[in-house]
Enzyme design. Structure first.
Site, PDB file in Angstrom:
ATOM      1  N   ASN A 186       0.855  -1.183   0.000  1.00  0.00           N
ATOM      2  CA  ASN A 186       0.000   0.000   0.000  1.00  0.00           C
ATOM      3  C   ASN A 186       0.893   1.235   0.000  1.00  0.00           C
ATOM      4  O   ASN A 186       1.684   1.436   0.913  1.00  0.00           O
ATOM      5  CB  ASN A 186      -0.913  -0.009   1.234  1.00  0.00           C
ATOM      6  CG  ASN A 186      -2.028   1.013   1.120  1.00  0.00           C
ATOM      7  OD1 ASN A 186      -1.847   2.071   0.509  1.00  0.00           O
ATOM      8  ND2 ASN A 186      -3.170   0.716   1.698  1.00  0.00           N
ATOM      9  N   GLU A 216      -0.839  -1.079  -4.448  1.00  0.00           N
ATOM     10  CA  GLU A 216      -2.145  -0.513  -4.097  1.00  0.00           C
ATOM     11  C   GLU A 216      -2.025   0.964  -3.716  1.00  0.00           C
ATOM     12  O   GLU A 216      -1.030   1.361  -3.125  1.00  0.00           O
ATOM     13  CB  GLU A 216      -2.741  -1.253  -2.882  1.00  0.00           C
ATOM     14  CG  GLU A 216      -2.755  -2.758  -2.989  1.00  0.00           C
ATOM     15  CD  GLU A 216      -3.070  -3.398  -1.640  1.00  0.00           C
ATOM     16  OE1 GLU A 216      -3.688  -2.743  -0.792  1.00  0.00           O
ATOM     17  OE2 GLU A 216      -2.678  -4.548  -1.443  1.00  0.00           O
TER      18      GLU A 216
END
Length: 260
Positions: A186, A216
């Protein structure tokens, strides 16, 4: 207390309430519980684009993204666009999602569906299977190594794929285990909400090749994907970029056509 701490605190209360309402035996008796899951990891390995598209109405960082769309229409549009899978937010309080969104998406499409949720209890994994998910998300920042092991092994025993999300090297080192299929990085700093693709680049070198690498957050351009591919990324989670348009399916189609 940062936003993640708040979400987890509320999630524990919510899960305890749900456990009291729907026993495990009822979830396990669901029509979808015995369904053969579709593998997102397999789809990503065999794809030329690697797009995982998201259904997300709102988020703590962006408030409202799109409240007007029907989840079945979004799912069908994404499937027609040729995405590898769809991520469905099921958190209600912070993201405006629900398990019904997962159920409706499952009724509309055959592609792999990821239940995007803050999983802190094995109950939620049984729930994910009962509501038609093919993949669960585990977030290293909110789980211990023992929990990651227990949760991922349970998911695998149910035939579900596991995507584990990390934000830094420390989380990555505690998380690497054979019961994971995909490792997601992330790019969003949970304390500041700033986004940097450098996070994916830096961590790529220490993710073993056994896992499908997924990047992400903050992926809103073709350039970002082209920049990350040389680092071994085969999956790219894109949410707000498609959802903030009037027709996410069309938006995803145009994006994929340009990428190819």
């Amino acid at each position: 207390m940062n936003i993640l701490d708040k979400i987890v605190k509320d999630k524990r209360i919510e899960v305890n309430l749900r456990k009291g309402l729907i026993p495990l035996s009822q979830l396990e008796a669901s029509v979808l519980f015995d369904r053969d899951s579709a593998s997102l990891a397999h789809a990503l390995r065999n794809s030329t684009t690697g797009i995982i598209a998201e259904h997300k109405r709102r988020s703590p960082s962006k408030s409202v993204i799109n409240q007007d769309l029907n989840v079945q229409d979004v799912a069908k549009g994404y499937e027609q666009a040729g995405v590898c899978g769809m991520s469905v937010l099921t958190d209600g309080k912070y993201f405006g999602g629900s398990l019904d969104d997962l159920l409706l998406a499952r009724a509309a499409v055959k592609m792999p569906l990821l239940r995007k949720e803050f999983i802190i209890d094995t109950y939620q994994i049984i729930e994910a299977k009962a509501y038609g998910a093919d993949v669960i998300l585990l977030i290293a920042a909110i789980l211990s190594k023992a929990e990651i092991k227990t949760f991922s092994e349970l998911a695998k025993s149910l035939g579900l794929d596991v995507l584990l999300e990390v934000h830094n090297e420390e989380e990555l080192h505690k998380s690497i285990m054979p019961s994971l299929d995909m490792l997601g990085v992330n790019n969003r700093n949970l304390k500041t909400f700033d986004v940097s693709l450098e996070t994916s680049k830096e961590l790529s070198e220490i993710i073993p090749d056994d896992f499908v690498k997924v990047s992400e957050s903050g992926i809103s351009s073709i350039e970002a994907i082209k920049e990350l591919r040389p680092y071994g990324y085969q999956g790219f989670l894109i949410g707000e970029n498609f959802m903030k348009t009037g027709n996410p399916g069309t938006s995803a189609t145009e994006f994929i056509n340009t990428l190819n």
